[in-house]
Design a protein around this motif. Structure first.
Motif, PDB file in Angstrom:
ATOM      1  N   MET A   1      60.043   0.452  19.135  1.00  0.00           N
ATOM      2  CA  MET A   1      59.216  -0.235  18.176  1.00  0.00           C
ATOM      3  C   MET A   1      59.488   0.342  16.777  1.00  0.00           C
ATOM      4  N   ALA A   2      59.640  -0.523  15.795  1.00  0.00           N
ATOM      5  CA  ALA A   2      59.983  -0.082  14.441  1.00  0.00           C
ATOM      6  C   ALA A   2      58.739   0.048  13.560  1.00  0.00           C
ATOM      7  N   PHE A   3      58.801   1.043  12.666  1.00  0.00           N
ATOM      8  CA  PHE A   3      57.745   1.285  11.682  1.00  0.00           C
ATOM      9  C   PHE A   3      58.423   1.576  10.337  1.00  0.00           C
ATOM     10  N   PRO A   4      58.962   0.526   9.673  1.00  0.00           N
ATOM     11  CA  PRO A   4      59.691   0.765   8.425  1.00  0.00           C
ATOM     12  C   PRO A   4      58.842   1.516   7.394  1.00  0.00           C
ATOM     13  N   LYS A   5      59.431   2.561   6.827  1.00  0.00           N
ATOM     14  CA  LYS A   5      58.706   3.440   5.913  1.00  0.00           C
ATOM     15  C   LYS A   5      58.381   2.792   4.576  1.00  0.00           C
ATOM     16  N   GLU A   6      59.139   1.767   4.172  1.00  0.00           N
ATOM     17  CA  GLU A   6      58.903   1.143   2.871  1.00  0.00           C
ATOM     18  C   GLU A   6      57.733   0.159   2.876  1.00  0.00           C
ATOM     19  N   LEU A   7      57.185  -0.114   4.059  1.00  0.00           N
ATOM     20  CA  LEU A   7      56.077  -1.062   4.176  1.00  0.00           C
ATOM     21  C   LEU A   7      54.739  -0.346   4.190  1.00  0.00           C
ATOM     22  N   LYS A   8      53.681  -1.112   3.882  1.00  0.00           N
ATOM     23  CA  LYS A   8      52.299  -0.664   4.042  1.00  0.00           C
ATOM     24  C   LYS A   8      51.730  -1.457   5.215  1.00  0.00           C
ATOM     25  N   TYR A   9      50.726  -0.892   5.891  1.00  0.00           N
ATOM     26  CA  TYR A   9      50.200  -1.503   7.120  1.00  0.00           C
ATOM     27  C   TYR A   9      48.678  -1.593   7.091  1.00  0.00           C
ATOM     28  N   ASP A  29      55.772  -5.198  14.659  1.00  0.00           N
ATOM     29  CA  ASP A  29      56.393  -5.206  15.988  1.00  0.00           C
ATOM     30  C   ASP A  29      55.350  -4.951  17.068  1.00  0.00           C
ATOM     31  N   PHE A  30      54.428  -4.023  16.786  1.00  0.00           N
ATOM     32  CA  PHE A  30      53.379  -3.707  17.758  1.00  0.00           C
ATOM     33  C   PHE A  30      52.562  -4.958  18.074  1.00  0.00           C
TER      34      PHE A  30
END
Length: 126
Positions: A1-9, A29-30
């Motif tokens: 599962m990806a968690f791109p660092k440049e994004l906010k969540y 992705d989650f």
């Protein structure tokens, strides 16, 4: 599962990619993995200005329908027709071509209150 660092969540599983005053919003992705078989995406808010936390669409999967919320306030400039036409594309490309809406943020500082990649990844493991 990806968690791109440049994004906010957002805790409600939306991501935000900021580009000046504009931003792209999609689901993580989650969220895609939790929904599983994506059948239909309904988004009918183009041209509207929505507040942070307000619903902007619904994603229907084989066993559930899930609402999608604004992580920040903004005017909806564009809806990704490719994602609406082919919801399954989110499984392969949730963070690039799988964006749902493009907005002009009315208060860009709201993005500062969102989670970074590490905090969001920790949230998904609870």
């Amino acid at each position: 599962m990806a968690f791109p660092k440049e994004l906010k969540y957002a805790e409600s599983h939306e991501w935000l990619r900021v580009n000046g005053e504009e931003a792209y919003i999609g689901i993580t992705d989650f969220a895609v993995s939790e929904l599983n078989d994506l059948i239909y995406i309904e988004i009918e808010v183009e041209g509207e200005t929505l507040e942070k936390g307000e619903e902007f669409g619904v994603i229907e999967a084989s066993k559930v329908a899930s609402k999608v919320y604004m992580p920040v306030s903004g005017e909806v400039l564009e809806v990704n027709q490719d994602a609406l036409d082919n919801p399954e594309m989110l499984k392969d490309d949730a963070y690039e071509n799988g964006w749902l809406i493009k907005i002009r943020m009315t208060d860009p500082s709201q993005a500062n209150a969102l989670l970074d990649a590490a905090a969001y990844e920790a949230l998904t493991k609870k």
